[in-house]
Design an enzyme around this catalytic site. Structure first.
Site, PDB file in Angstrom:
ATOM      1  N   ASP A 190     -83.302 -14.087   9.746  1.00  0.00           N
ATOM      2  CA  ASP A 190     -84.119 -13.989  10.829  1.00  0.00           C
ATOM      3  C   ASP A 190     -84.851 -15.025  11.229  1.00  0.00           C
ATOM      4  O   ASP A 190     -85.204 -15.816  10.311  1.00  0.00           O
ATOM      5  CB  ASP A 190     -85.194 -12.634  10.834  1.00  0.00           C
ATOM      6  CG  ASP A 190     -85.918 -12.103  11.683  1.00  0.00           C
ATOM      7  OD1 ASP A 190     -85.298 -11.743  12.512  1.00  0.00           O
ATOM      8  OD2 ASP A 190     -87.337 -12.364  11.819  1.00  0.00           O
ATOM      9  N   GLU A 250     -80.004 -16.366  12.426  1.00  0.00           N
ATOM     10  CA  GLU A 250     -80.514 -16.183  14.132  1.00  0.00           C
ATOM     11  C   GLU A 250     -81.209 -17.448  14.715  1.00  0.00           C
ATOM     12  O   GLU A 250     -82.288 -17.644  14.159  1.00  0.00           O
ATOM     13  CB  GLU A 250     -81.406 -14.795  14.006  1.00  0.00           C
ATOM     14  CG  GLU A 250     -81.689 -14.526  15.407  1.00  0.00           C
ATOM     15  CD  GLU A 250     -83.204 -14.110  15.579  1.00  0.00           C
ATOM     16  OE1 GLU A 250     -83.438 -13.205  16.804  1.00  0.00           O
ATOM     17  OE2 GLU A 250     -83.994 -14.374  14.931  1.00  0.00           O
TER      18      GLU A 250
HETATM   19  C1  NOJ Z   1     -85.679 -11.659  15.536  1.00  0.00           C
HETATM   20  C2  NOJ Z   1     -85.464 -10.156  15.409  1.00  0.00           C
HETATM   21  O1  NOJ Z   1     -84.110  -9.902  15.752  1.00  0.00           O
HETATM   22  C3  NOJ Z   1     -86.172  -9.272  16.149  1.00  0.00           C
HETATM   23  O2  NOJ Z   1     -86.135  -7.984  16.403  1.00  0.00           O
HETATM   24  C4  NOJ Z   1     -87.691  -9.389  15.729  1.00  0.00           C
HETATM   25  O3  NOJ Z   1     -88.866  -8.808  16.408  1.00  0.00           O
HETATM   26  C5  NOJ Z   1     -88.073 -11.092  15.492  1.00  0.00           C
HETATM   27  N1  NOJ Z   1     -86.811 -11.811  14.892  1.00  0.00           N
HETATM   28  C6  NOJ Z   1     -89.336 -11.341  14.454  1.00  0.00           C
HETATM   29  O4  NOJ Z   1     -88.911 -10.943  13.177  1.00  0.00           O
END
Ligand code: NOJ
Length: 526
Positions: A190, A250
């Site tokens: 993440d 991500e």
């Molecule tokens: C990316 C995640 O996909 C999202 O859903 C989340 O709110 C943020 N990161 C913070 O963790």
């Protein structure tokens, strides 16, 4: 499939709260997921990625983790998790879990200690806040009782870790090993680009006229050089385990060059490619993204994990069914029904996009429900919205609840088979979702579910598909077309007029007009 299976895997994203409810409390759980694994097996995916299922106050849908080494009791137990890995494995499906290293929950024991004044340097506390803005809107700082402030790049309930603290580094290494020992195939990392903040926390100029910082702004808490070293060390941990474990990061970027340092050398194996999601439905814009991304992949020896939908963006059917000038900024005005959504057009395009996704070189991520052609749920009452983004932007951004609505499995009324008992799910489902349920679609040859199943089966069978190269074909400005060897051609008609094609049809996203490819339609040709 090669040893580096992730290079061409089809990965299905499970948002556990909304997949299937095994105990009738209106929220999805691991037992529900296990009971529905055959859906994934029949779809033909290689792996499932499970969004956070860890103990959490669920202030940000579980991306606020209170304990990285357990299962939230609402989702089940560690024994259920082990059972999931075993049952998925029996069906040839690997399990990837989400790791959330940028921040935790205010409920995490180390943050609770920090509030009592113990170990504050594991987080980022300061006597005075700077002007940094939260990604969800508003200040990125919250003051605690004794007057200090802590940094949270997301919600106030998500304090950022201090990655310059050795205990934080060591703790996450243990967390990786904890899940690797339990048999996970890898991690989705993440907000992988934000862990390190530039020393001195320099100020950021916020562009006027938006409550949110654009994805491409160069800011002192993104893409810091220390990350490369960290991910090399994580890769070494993964490689210490048998069975080819992976990670996929991500990282949102508009310029492909942002990705290059991560992909060069022995760091992250893969970075999500989200660049088609904000692209309007246009052959030229899609081609630019694919060309740039593919060139970089060829230069770095990487392979691209393509994404058209996830739990953070409006669903494809709705995105492609609105005025395409608005696609880049789905604000509340756009998404709350003040613009028209043509679901028929959106569905047609989303089906064509699915055939494009599955024909691209690399791996493909499918977000739960996209295989059913679900639209965004636009009419969730304001009082039932749960995404912190909605309130933090003073409702200027509608937030992400509309793509997180529990799946319809069967039946004609809420909860549409999501639970076996008549319960109101944690987010209400819209009227009329019965026709989109898995049960309805599997009985229907022309359904979106059938299209995905056939395309995935064909992709598995066809030697040209998955990892590899492509050659562009020219069919005019409205058509995106490429060839892959041996003997495969994809054509997508983004224009209004039908266009001619030649070859044997393997699969089409909609009815063909004799030898013509209609508007918003894709075809796979031999
Ligand atoms: C990316 C995640 O996909 C999202 O859903 C989340 O709110 C943020 N990161 C913070 O963790």
């Amino acid at each position: 499939m090669s040893a580096e299976w992730w290079r061409e895997a089809i990965v299905y994203q499970v948002y556990p709260r909304s997949f299937a409810d095994g105990d009738g409390d209106g929220q999805g759980d691991l037992r529900g997921l296990i009971s529905r694994l055959d859906h994934l097996a029949e779809l033909g995916v290689d792996a499932l990625w499970l969004s956070p299922f860890y103990p959490s106050p669920l202030a940000d849908g579980g991306y606020d983790v209170a304990d990285y080494r357990d299962v939230d009791p609402r989702y089940g137990t560690l024994a259920d998790f082990d059972h999931l890995v075993a049952e998925a494995g029996r069906r040839g499906i690997r399990v990837i879990v989400d790791i959330v290293p940028n921040h935790c929950s205010v409920q995490h024991p180390w943050f609770r200690e920090a509030l009592r004044g113990v170990g504050r340097d594991r987080f980022i506390f300061r006597d005075r806040p700077n002007g940094w803005q939260s990604k969800f809107g508003g200040s990125a700082w919250t003051q605690v009782e004794d007057g200090q402030w802590y940094l949270h790049l997301f919600d106030a309930s998500q304090p950022d870790w201090n990655w310059r603290h050795p205990e934080v580094v060591a703790m996450f290494e243990d967390v990786l090993r904890f899940w690797l020992d339990r048999g996970v195939a890898g991690f989705r990392i993440d907000v992988a680009n934000m862990l390190f903040k530039q020393d001195g926390l320099p100020e950021v100029e916020l562009p006027a006229g938006t409550p949110l910082i654009p994805a491409d702004a160069a800011v002192p808490y993104e893409n810091q050089p220390e990350l490369l070293e960290l991910y090399r060390s994580w890769r070494a941990i993964l490689e210490g385990y048998p069975g080819a474990r992976m990670s996929v990061a991500e990282i949102w970027y508009g310029n492909a060059e942002v990705a290059r340092p991560y992909l060069t050398g022995d760091g992250l194996a893969q970075l999500f490619n989200f660049r088609l999601m904000p692209a309007p439905w246009s052959a030229a814009q899609f081609r630019t993204v694919i060309e740039e991304s593919h060139r970089l992949a060829m230069e770095t020896g990487g392979s691209i994990p393509w994404v058209l939908g996830n739990h953070d963006v409006p669903r494809m059917v709705t995105r492609y069914g609105i005025d395409q000038d608005l696609v880049r900024a789905p604000t509340a005005e756009v998404m709350l029904g003040q613009v028209e959504v043509d679901v028929a057009v959106g569905t047609r395009r989303a089906r064509a996009a699915a055939l494009l996704l599955l024909a691209l070189p690399g791996s493909a991520y499918i977000y739960q429900g996209d295989e059913l052609g679900l639209p965004e749920h636009l009419t969730i009452p304001a009082g039932e919205r749960r995404d912190p983004m909605f309130e933090r932007t003073a409702r200027a951004f509608i937030g992400r609840d509309g793509c997180r609505v529990p799946l319809p499995w069967s039946g004609q009324a809420m909860p549409y088979g999501f639970a076996d008992v008549p319960v109101r799910p944690w987010l209400p489902q819209p009227e009329g979702w019965g026709t989109l349920s898995v049960a309805e679609q599997q009985a229907d040859d022309g359904s979106t579910l059938e299209l995905y199943r056939r395309a995935i089966a064909e992709r598995r069978r066809h030697p040209a598909l998955g990892d590899g190269d492509l050659t562009w074909l020219e069919h005019g400005p409205e058509v995106l077309a490429f060839q892959r060897e041996p003997g495969f051609t994809l054509m997508v008609n983004f224009g209004a007029e039908p266009v001619p094609f030649t070859g044997t049809v393997l699969l089409a996203s909609g009815p063909l007009d004799g030898g013509l490819l209609p508007c918003d339609t894709a075809v796979w040709l031999a």
